[in-house]
Design an enzyme around this catalytic site. Structure first.
Site, PDB file in Angstrom:
ATOM      1  N   SER A 164       0.883  -1.236   0.117  1.00 63.48           N
ATOM      2  CA  SER A 164      -0.037  -0.130  -0.087  1.00 63.48           C
ATOM      3  C   SER A 164       0.990   1.187  -0.018  1.00 63.48           C
ATOM      4  O   SER A 164       1.248   1.713  -0.866  1.00 63.48           O
ATOM      5  CB  SER A 164      -1.149   0.133   0.986  1.00 63.48           C
ATOM      6  OG  SER A 164      -1.987   0.905   0.709  1.00 63.48           O
ATOM      7  N   HIS A 194       4.395  13.940   6.253  1.00 65.01           N
ATOM      8  CA  HIS A 194       4.360  15.381   6.109  1.00 65.01           C
ATOM      9  C   HIS A 194       4.952  16.023   7.313  1.00 65.01           C
ATOM     10  O   HIS A 194       4.990  15.866   8.375  1.00 65.01           O
ATOM     11  CB  HIS A 194       2.838  15.682   6.048  1.00 65.01           C
ATOM     12  CG  HIS A 194       2.028  14.986   4.864  1.00 65.01           C
ATOM     13  ND1 HIS A 194       2.156  15.454   3.644  1.00 65.01           N
ATOM     14  CD2 HIS A 194       1.080  13.966   5.262  1.00 65.01           C
ATOM     15  CE1 HIS A 194       1.114  14.498   3.033  1.00 65.01           C
ATOM     16  NE2 HIS A 194       0.632  13.709   4.066  1.00 65.01           N
ATOM     17  N   CYS A 252      -1.900  -3.369   2.993  1.00 65.16           N
ATOM     18  CA  CYS A 252      -3.108  -4.402   2.797  1.00 65.16           C
ATOM     19  C   CYS A 252      -2.534  -5.809   3.474  1.00 65.16           C
ATOM     20  O   CYS A 252      -1.186  -5.899   3.466  1.00 65.16           O
ATOM     21  CB  CYS A 252      -3.268  -4.546   1.307  1.00 65.16           C
ATOM     22  SG  CYS A 252      -4.108  -2.931   0.858  1.00 65.16           S
TER      23      CYS A 252
END
Length: 127
Positions: A68, A73, A88
């Site tokens: 995935s 950030h 996943c």
């Protein structure tokens, strides 16, 4: 589509400031940590934001995984970071690898406070 989604909101980070402002350096480290955790990177991207009156611009670093994604950030003017790891668990349970990756990134940023959350996503297929 069943998987584990981990998030961390990190504040008062005590790391070197370059981890918060140098997109290439952060992306390289993210990719290294992905491999170290045993996950499979398939692509990556980083973006630097411009400086503002409040201070240097932050960065976003994303590593797309076969399992995935990882996304980081930074807000250097606030010494803040958010980390998002989603794996996943189709075909195998990658939860421990996701936890290892998250632990490594939290340690890198050395926050004074970390709000970590885990969400089980999707529905487990019947056996």
């Amino acid at each position: 589509m069943q998987g584990l989604h981990l998030t961390a909101d990190l504040t008062h980070c005590q790391c070197e400031n370059t981890w918060l402002t140098d997109a290439a350096r952060l992306l390289d480290r993210c990719a290294q940590e992905v491999v170290q955790a045993g996950l499979q990177p398939v692509n990556q991207l980083a973006h630097s934001f411009p400086a503002t009156a409040q201070g240097p611009g932050g960065v976003t670093a994303t590593v797309l995984l076969a399992e995935s994604h990882l996304c980081v950030h930074t807000w250097p003017e606030q010494k803040g970071v958010t980390v998002d790891v989603y794996v996943c668990n189709f075909g195998a349970d990658h939860s421990a690898k996701a936890q290892q990756l998250m632990d490594a990134l939290v340690a890198l940023f050395a926050p004074q406070q970390a709000l970590r959350q885990a969400l089980q996503r999707g529905v487990q297929a019947p056996v």
